[in-house]
Write an enzyme that holds these catalytic residues in place. Structure first.
Site, PDB file in Angstrom:
ATOM      1  N   ALA A 117       1.101  -0.898   0.307  1.00  0.00           N
ATOM      2  CA  ALA A 117      -0.314   0.150   0.189  1.00  0.00           C
ATOM      3  C   ALA A 117       0.521   1.535   0.229  1.00  0.00           C
ATOM      4  O   ALA A 117       0.697   1.856  -0.957  1.00  0.00           O
ATOM      5  CB  ALA A 117      -1.039  -0.191   1.075  1.00  0.00           C
ATOM      6  N   PRO A 147       3.393   4.686  -0.599  1.00  0.00           N
ATOM      7  CA  PRO A 147       3.453   5.697   0.338  1.00  0.00           C
ATOM      8  C   PRO A 147       2.033   5.581   0.540  1.00  0.00           C
ATOM      9  O   PRO A 147       1.504   6.653   1.123  1.00  0.00           O
ATOM     10  CB  PRO A 147       4.238   6.861   0.004  1.00  0.00           C
ATOM     11  N   GLY A 148       0.470   4.724   0.336  1.00  0.00           N
ATOM     12  CA  GLY A 148      -0.782   5.271   0.624  1.00  0.00           C
ATOM     13  C   GLY A 148      -1.735   6.099  -0.499  1.00  0.00           C
ATOM     14  O   GLY A 148      -2.438   6.192   0.035  1.00  0.00           O
ATOM     15  N   ASP A 203      -1.383  -4.124  -4.841  1.00  0.00           N
ATOM     16  CA  ASP A 203      -0.540  -3.431  -5.997  1.00  0.00           C
ATOM     17  C   ASP A 203       0.729  -3.796  -6.230  1.00  0.00           C
ATOM     18  O   ASP A 203       1.519  -3.627  -5.855  1.00  0.00           O
ATOM     19  CB  ASP A 203      -0.718  -2.644  -5.350  1.00  0.00           C
ATOM     20  N   CYS A 230       2.081  -2.229 -13.486  1.00  0.00           N
ATOM     21  CA  CYS A 230       2.057  -1.313 -14.008  1.00  0.00           C
ATOM     22  C   CYS A 230       3.429  -1.734 -14.639  1.00  0.00           C
ATOM     23  O   CYS A 230       3.455  -1.324 -15.760  1.00  0.00           O
ATOM     24  CB  CYS A 230       2.269  -0.363 -13.467  1.00  0.00           C
TER      25      CYS A 230
END
Length: 207
Positions: free
Chosen positions: A34, A36-37, A121, A174
């Protein structure tokens, strides 16, 4: 920005949360890798004060950045946890737990079937960012790609136990690498035969 009135996030990340994950008010969400958020804070906004977000990352340095963002935005419905999602039962084994609201730091003993939605992610080769990071096509070997794919697969498998039967799990990268994308998903679906349905969100007209 410094007053916590706004955050900066690229369009692909916004789409991933709003249209792929689609968190609803009051839901419980697990955000893996997660820090840097930026996605965590968006999830927090969408689930609202009645919702709950647990944000996991293995990096202490990046968790520090996540905490800074939570403080800047005064977000109280997020718990940040240091944990390795490639390990089985990583939530129960989790290390440091932090939240703006002390009452939110409680951790249950068993998170099986706890979350409405899970967002992974995943760390990847980042080949999808070549236009802004042209060096990525030179600094990864095939061994790197295989290692990243194996890490991603472990994360998805380990997250399965935490998802409700009617929940949604989003695997997000990505990269354009089929080894890290399609092959990971195909392997996962084969192991959990008929447990998951693959959905294709309608993002027509958004881009």
């Amino acid at each position: 920005y410094t007053k916590g009135l706004m955050s900066i996030q690229n369009i692909s990340s916004q789409i991933a949360i709003k249209y792929f994950l689609e968190p609803c008010p009051g839901e419980k969400v697990l955000d893996v890798c997660a820090a840097p958020g930026s996605k965590t804070t968006y999830i927090s906004e969408l689930v609202g004060d009645e919702g709950e977000v647990i944000s996991v990352d293995i990096s202490k340095k990046r968790l520090g950045l996540l905490r800074e963002n939570l403080v800047r935005l005064d977000i109280k419905n997020v718990v940040a946890m240091g944990a390795d999602a490639t390990e089985k039962d990583f939530l129960e084994k989790g290390g440091t737990v932090w939240s703006i609201s002390p009452e939110n730091k409680r951790m249950v003993s068993d998170y099986a079937g706890y979350f409405d939605r899970i967002f992974i992610d995943a760390p990847c080769s980042a080949f999808g960012t070549i236009s802004k990071n042209p060096d990525v096509k030179y600094n990864k070997t095939m061994d790197d790609i295989i290692r990243l794919a194996e890490m991603s697969y472990k994360m998805i498998v380990n997250c399965d136990k935490y998802l409700k039967n009617d929940g949604r799990l989003v695997f997000y990268t990505c990269t354009l690498s089929p080894v890290e994308n399609q092959q990971v998903i195909d392997k996962f679906l084969k192991e959990f035969n008929e447990k998951y349905d693959v959905i294709k969100p309608d993002v027509s007209g958004i881009l």
